[in-house]
Scaffold this active site. Structure first.
Site, PDB file in Angstrom:
ATOM      1  N   GLY A  56      54.997  30.981 -17.538  1.00 49.66           N
ATOM      2  CA  GLY A  56      54.503  30.678 -18.871  1.00 49.66           C
ATOM      3  C   GLY A  56      55.530  30.000 -19.769  1.00 49.66           C
ATOM      4  O   GLY A  56      55.321  29.882 -20.976  1.00 49.66           O
ATOM      5  N   GLU A  59      54.124  40.679 -15.290  1.00 48.87           N
ATOM      6  CA  GLU A  59      53.694  41.227 -16.586  1.00 48.87           C
ATOM      7  C   GLU A  59      53.342  42.704 -16.465  1.00 48.87           C
ATOM      8  O   GLU A  59      53.512  43.474 -17.408  1.00 48.87           O
ATOM      9  CB  GLU A  59      52.528  40.388 -17.129  1.00 48.87           C
ATOM     10  CG  GLU A  59      53.038  39.053 -17.662  1.00 48.87           C
ATOM     11  CD  GLU A  59      52.143  37.864 -17.396  1.00 48.87           C
ATOM     12  OE1 GLU A  59      50.935  38.042 -17.210  1.00 48.87           O
ATOM     13  OE2 GLU A  59      52.679  36.733 -17.374  1.00 48.87           O
ATOM     14  N   GLY A  83      49.002  30.287 -13.265  1.00 47.30           N
ATOM     15  CA  GLY A  83      48.533  30.971 -14.468  1.00 47.30           C
ATOM     16  C   GLY A  83      47.875  29.989 -15.407  1.00 47.30           C
ATOM     17  O   GLY A  83      46.715  29.600 -15.235  1.00 47.30           O
ATOM     18  N   GLY A  84      48.620  29.527 -16.405  1.00 49.79           N
ATOM     19  CA  GLY A  84      48.088  28.675 -17.469  1.00 49.79           C
ATOM     20  C   GLY A  84      47.244  27.506 -16.978  1.00 49.79           C
ATOM     21  O   GLY A  84      46.151  27.257 -17.504  1.00 49.79           O
ATOM     22  N   HIS A 109      52.315  42.083 -10.458  1.00 49.16           N
ATOM     23  CA  HIS A 109      52.633  40.892 -11.255  1.00 49.16           C
ATOM     24  C   HIS A 109      53.742  41.237 -12.255  1.00 49.16           C
ATOM     25  O   HIS A 109      53.809  42.362 -12.751  1.00 49.16           O
ATOM     26  CB  HIS A 109      51.387  40.401 -11.995  1.00 49.16           C
ATOM     27  CG  HIS A 109      51.610  39.089 -12.674  1.00 49.16           C
ATOM     28  ND1 HIS A 109      52.182  39.019 -13.926  1.00 49.16           N
ATOM     29  CD2 HIS A 109      51.408  37.816 -12.271  1.00 49.16           C
ATOM     30  CE1 HIS A 109      52.293  37.732 -14.256  1.00 49.16           C
ATOM     31  NE2 HIS A 109      51.826  36.989 -13.273  1.00 49.16           N
ATOM     32  N   SER A 162      54.771  28.374 -13.954  1.00 45.48           N
ATOM     33  CA  SER A 162      54.635  27.042 -14.549  1.00 45.48           C
ATOM     34  C   SER A 162      54.269  25.958 -13.531  1.00 45.48           C
ATOM     35  O   SER A 162      54.774  24.838 -13.592  1.00 45.48           O
ATOM     36  CB  SER A 162      55.898  26.651 -15.322  1.00 45.48           C
ATOM     37  OG  SER A 162      56.088  27.534 -16.422  1.00 45.48           O
ATOM     38  N   LYS A 202      44.744  35.868 -16.182  1.00 39.14           N
ATOM     39  CA  LYS A 202      45.344  36.854 -17.102  1.00 39.14           C
ATOM     40  C   LYS A 202      44.294  37.320 -18.128  1.00 39.14           C
ATOM     41  O   LYS A 202      43.113  37.393 -17.790  1.00 39.14           O
ATOM     42  CB  LYS A 202      46.595  36.262 -17.763  1.00 39.14           C
ATOM     43  CG  LYS A 202      47.565  35.691 -16.704  1.00 39.14           C
ATOM     44  CD  LYS A 202      48.910  35.369 -17.228  1.00 39.14           C
ATOM     45  CE  LYS A 202      49.755  34.802 -16.099  1.00 39.14           C
ATOM     46  NZ  LYS A 202      51.118  34.545 -16.511  1.00 39.14           N
ATOM     47  N   ASN A 239      45.386  32.803 -11.646  1.00 44.15           N
ATOM     48  CA  ASN A 239      45.472  34.076 -12.360  1.00 44.15           C
ATOM     49  C   ASN A 239      45.137  33.807 -13.825  1.00 44.15           C
ATOM     50  O   ASN A 239      45.949  33.252 -14.558  1.00 44.15           O
ATOM     51  CB  ASN A 239      46.902  34.632 -12.211  1.00 44.15           C
ATOM     52  CG  ASN A 239      47.132  35.873 -13.040  1.00 44.15           C
ATOM     53  OD1 ASN A 239      46.201  36.452 -13.604  1.00 44.15           O
ATOM     54  ND2 ASN A 239      48.386  36.299 -13.130  1.00 44.15           N
ATOM     55  N   GLU A 294      57.516  34.821  -7.881  1.00 45.28           N
ATOM     56  CA  GLU A 294      57.335  34.338  -9.242  1.00 45.28           C
ATOM     57  C   GLU A 294      58.580  34.684 -10.063  1.00 45.28           C
ATOM     58  O   GLU A 294      58.681  35.795 -10.606  1.00 45.28           O
ATOM     59  CB  GLU A 294      56.100  34.990  -9.876  1.00 45.28           C
ATOM     60  CG  GLU A 294      54.809  34.644  -9.172  1.00 45.28           C
ATOM     61  CD  GLU A 294      53.614  34.740 -10.123  1.00 45.28           C
ATOM     62  OE1 GLU A 294      52.908  33.739 -10.250  1.00 45.28           O
ATOM     63  OE2 GLU A 294      53.417  35.791 -10.749  1.00 45.28           O
TER      64      GLU A 294
HETATM   65  P1  PGA Z   1      52.070  30.401 -15.301  1.00 47.11           P
HETATM   66  O1  PGA Z   1      51.810  31.872 -14.756  1.00 47.11           O
HETATM   67  O2  PGA Z   1      51.528  29.432 -14.272  1.00 47.11           O
HETATM   68  O3  PGA Z   1      51.317  30.322 -16.603  1.00 47.11           O
HETATM   69  O4  PGA Z   1      53.536  30.242 -15.480  1.00 47.11           O
HETATM   70  C1  PGA Z   1      51.938  32.168 -13.396  1.00 47.11           C
HETATM   71  C2  PGA Z   1      51.667  33.636 -13.153  1.00 47.11           C
HETATM   72  O5  PGA Z   1      52.105  34.465 -13.948  1.00 47.11           O
HETATM   73  O6  PGA Z   1      50.993  34.025 -12.156  1.00 47.11           O
END
Ligand code: PGA
Length: 253
Positions: free
Chosen positions: A175, A99, A236-237, A97, A215, A11, A9, A169
């Protein structure tokens, strides 16, 4: 056996040049791997979907969107339909998600409409659920995840269930660098499968993939994947770095 699935993802990151370069690097370095028992998807921002789809067209990497609107067309300024996503090569779409839930204020009801619209239009939704830190600390994880799951899948017939991928999640892990322990992930993943088992036929639920997200890094991907009910990872990251993302895919394969 559930086939592992790793989705990245992105983002609101990358631009046209870096997004294509990232997609090409992941595609090049996973040739062969995708055929060896792991599904891979990348989810770029809307405006780069077509570019990224063209960049991975000859690979086994699928493309997903990060969101979708549930109406088929019309006066919905700024929104993107299921058919539009299909038109630019999407296979998957992330729905609900954290967010979108907590920053953009999306309700369970809207998320449910998106899940149903996606499936009706031929996209595969990745439905995200997960508790906030204060909800975990207050002992509410089971209650929150159960209610997000039931609301997110409302009105979804049993025949449509195989189109759905779930993602657990925990919001406190996204994050933050603070990953859920493999045991914490397994506990909630098995809860999710139990709740689904109360809603749908047991054999169908056994086939469903439940991804962990929050994470995920090359260093923790393997231990998370070794949990019985962790069938893949939503990253994500670390999905913005080709080396890290490829390492995670290898750990899942
Ligand atoms: P993250 O994000 O791996 O940066 O923690 C995961 C996500 O929100 O899908």
């Amino acid at each position: 056996m559930r086939r592992p699935f790793v989705a990245g993802n992105w983002k609101m990151n990358t631009d046209s040049r870096s997004g294509v370069a990232l997609a090409e690097a992941v595609a090049a370095r996973t040739t062969g791997l995708a055929g060896q028992g792991v599904d891979v998807a990348v989810c770029p921002p809307f405006v780069y979907l077509k570019l990224v789809f063209d960049a991975v067209r000859n690979s086994r990497i699928a493309v997903g969107a990060q969101d979708v609107y549930f109406e088929p067309k019309g006066a919905f300024t700024g929104e993107i339909s299921v058919a539009m996503l299909k038109d630019v090569g999407c296979t998957y779409v992330i729905c609900g998600h954290s967010e979108r839930r907590h920053v953009l204020g999306e309700s369970d009801e809207i998320i449910n409409k998106k899940v149903n619209a996606a499936i009706s239009g031929g996209l595969l939704p990745i439905l995200c659920v997960g508790e906030l830190l204060e909800q975990r600390q207050g002992g509410l994880t089971e209650q929150v995840v159960t209610s997000q799951l039931k609301a997110g899948l409302a009105n979804l017939s049993a025949e449509k269930l195989p189109a759905v991928t779930l993602a657990y999640e925990p919001v406190w892990a996204i994050g933050t660098g603070q990953t859920a322990s493999p045991e914490q992930a397994q506990e909630v993943h098995s809860l999710i499968r139990r709740v689904l088992g109360g809603m749908y036929d047991g054999a169908a639920v056994e086939q469903m993939r439940i991804l962990y997200g929050g994470s995920v890094k090359p260093s923790n991907a393997g231990s998370l994947m070794r949990q019985e009910d962790v069938d893949g990872l939503l990253v994500g990251g670390a999905s913005l770095n080709a080396d890290d993302f490829v390492e995670i895919i290898k750990a899942a394969a």
